[in-house]
Motif scaffolding. Structure first.
Motif, PDB file in Angstrom:
ATOM      1  N   ASN A  98      -3.081   1.322  16.066  1.00  0.00           N
ATOM      2  CA  ASN A  98      -3.758   1.196  14.774  1.00  0.00           C
ATOM      3  C   ASN A  98      -5.057   1.984  14.761  1.00  0.00           C
ATOM      4  N   ARG A 125       1.323  -8.035   8.256  1.00  0.00           N
ATOM      5  CA  ARG A 125       2.233  -6.958   8.671  1.00  0.00           C
ATOM      6  C   ARG A 125       2.243  -5.794   7.687  1.00  0.00           C
ATOM      7  N   SER A 126       1.072  -5.483   7.171  1.00  0.00           N
ATOM      8  CA  SER A 126       0.951  -4.342   6.259  1.00  0.00           C
ATOM      9  C   SER A 126       0.887  -3.045   7.062  1.00  0.00           C
ATOM     10  N   SER A 127       1.262  -1.940   6.429  1.00  0.00           N
ATOM     11  CA  SER A 127       1.103  -0.646   7.089  1.00  0.00           C
ATOM     12  C   SER A 127      -0.339  -0.178   7.009  1.00  0.00           C
ATOM     13  N   SER A 128      -1.082  -0.714   6.042  1.00  0.00           N
ATOM     14  CA  SER A 128      -2.505  -0.398   5.942  1.00  0.00           C
ATOM     15  C   SER A 128      -3.217  -1.457   5.106  1.00  0.00           C
ATOM     16  N   CYS A 174      -5.172   1.151   9.441  1.00  0.00           N
ATOM     17  CA  CYS A 174      -3.889   1.792   9.161  1.00  0.00           C
ATOM     18  C   CYS A 174      -3.060   1.953  10.425  1.00  0.00           C
ATOM     19  N   ASP A 175      -1.766   1.766  10.288  1.00  0.00           N
ATOM     20  CA  ASP A 175      -0.828   2.061  11.360  1.00  0.00           C
ATOM     21  C   ASP A 175      -0.928   3.552  11.693  1.00  0.00           C
ATOM     22  N   LYS A 177       1.129   5.528  12.980  1.00  0.00           N
ATOM     23  CA  LYS A 177       2.328   6.282  12.595  1.00  0.00           C
ATOM     24  C   LYS A 177       2.229   6.757  11.153  1.00  0.00           C
ATOM     25  N   GLN A 178       1.619   5.935  10.302  1.00  0.00           N
ATOM     26  CA  GLN A 178       1.485   6.299   8.892  1.00  0.00           C
ATOM     27  C   GLN A 178       0.510   7.458   8.723  1.00  0.00           C
ATOM     28  N   ASN A 188       1.965  -0.147  -1.090  1.00  0.00           N
ATOM     29  CA  ASN A 188       2.130  -1.383  -0.332  1.00  0.00           C
ATOM     30  C   ASN A 188       0.916  -1.737   0.519  1.00  0.00           C
ATOM     31  N   SER A 189      -0.138  -0.934   0.444  1.00  0.00           N
ATOM     32  CA  SER A 189      -1.358  -1.231   1.197  1.00  0.00           C
ATOM     33  C   SER A 189      -1.992  -2.526   0.695  1.00  0.00           C
TER      34      SER A 189
END
Length: 222
Positions: A98, A125-128, A174-175, A177-178, A188-189
């Motif tokens: 992260n 469990r959000s991507s950001s 933020c993840d 990977k994203q 979806n953040s």
């Protein structure tokens, strides 16, 4: 899980030259965010400053954090932050989970904000995740010289406004990977609500800088 902080701090600034190295209550602006990151070592594994500026680099190194030299071609006024973040990830080991982004121009943050926001980020469990604040103004646009309200009707009381929120810039999580895909935020953040006076500080002008100094001085004298 490896969590890093990235502080994007380029040297160029037209409206407030050299702002990232200006002294805010005797401390370079950049260092306020470095100190905040260091105070969250239970979450953060490594701290990086991305910069194209020799003075900012020296300040960062003097305060014990790592520096990634930002190439000139991604250091311009119109360059988005995402390219600096991607460059940092490309320049270090690839086992980052992260990324936490702390903008030096937001030097004041509530003490427990990162801990609380990071817990929400993990549990949700959000991507950001990014921080927002409620706007309490009557807002509108101007169309053909006419004012058109956006979040209220004429005569409506301020306390009854349809709620609108603004991205305050206090922090982003933020993840990794994203980020590698070129994305910090998407639909979806998770918007993390922060109701605090510090959310109104984003230094871009001398007036912003003086307001931050006022709040910091007020905080330290309480």
């Amino acid at each position: 899980m490896k969590n890093i902080v990235i502080l994007p701090a380029r040297g160029g600034s037209k409206r407030l030259p050299n702002k990232n190295s200006m002294l805010l209550e005797g401390i370079p602006l950049l260092v306020h965010s470095i100190a905040y990151a260091k105070n969250n070592r239970d979450i953060i594994d490594e701290i990086y400053v991305s910069t194209d500026d020799a003075e900012i680099k020296k300040i960062a190194l003097d305060h014990g954090v790592q520096v990634i030299d930002r190439p000139e071609h991604i250091s311009g006024d119109l360059e988005p932050t995402i390219t600096a973040l991607q460059h940092v990830l490309e320049s270090i080991e690839n086992n980052v989970t992260n990324v936490i982004v702390l903008q030096p121009t937001n030097p004041l943050r509530p003490e427990n904000l990162l801990k609380e926001a990071f817990a929400k980020f993990i549990n949700n469990r959000s991507s950001s995740l990014f921080t927002v604040s409620r706007n309490h103004h009557k807002l509108g646009t101007i169309v053909q010289d006419c004012f058109v309200p956006i979040n209220y009707k004429s005569g409506q009381r301020t306390q009854d406004l349809n709620p609108l929120y603004f991205e305050n810039g206090l922090l982003y999580i933020c993840d990794a990977k994203q980020i590698k895909k070129g994305i910090i935020m998407d639909k979806n953040s998770f918007p993390y609500l922060v109701n605090h006076v510090f959310a109104n500080v984003d230094i871009d002008t001398q007036d912003d800088f003086e307001y931050a100094a006022y709040l910091l001085n007020k905080k330290t004298t309480l």
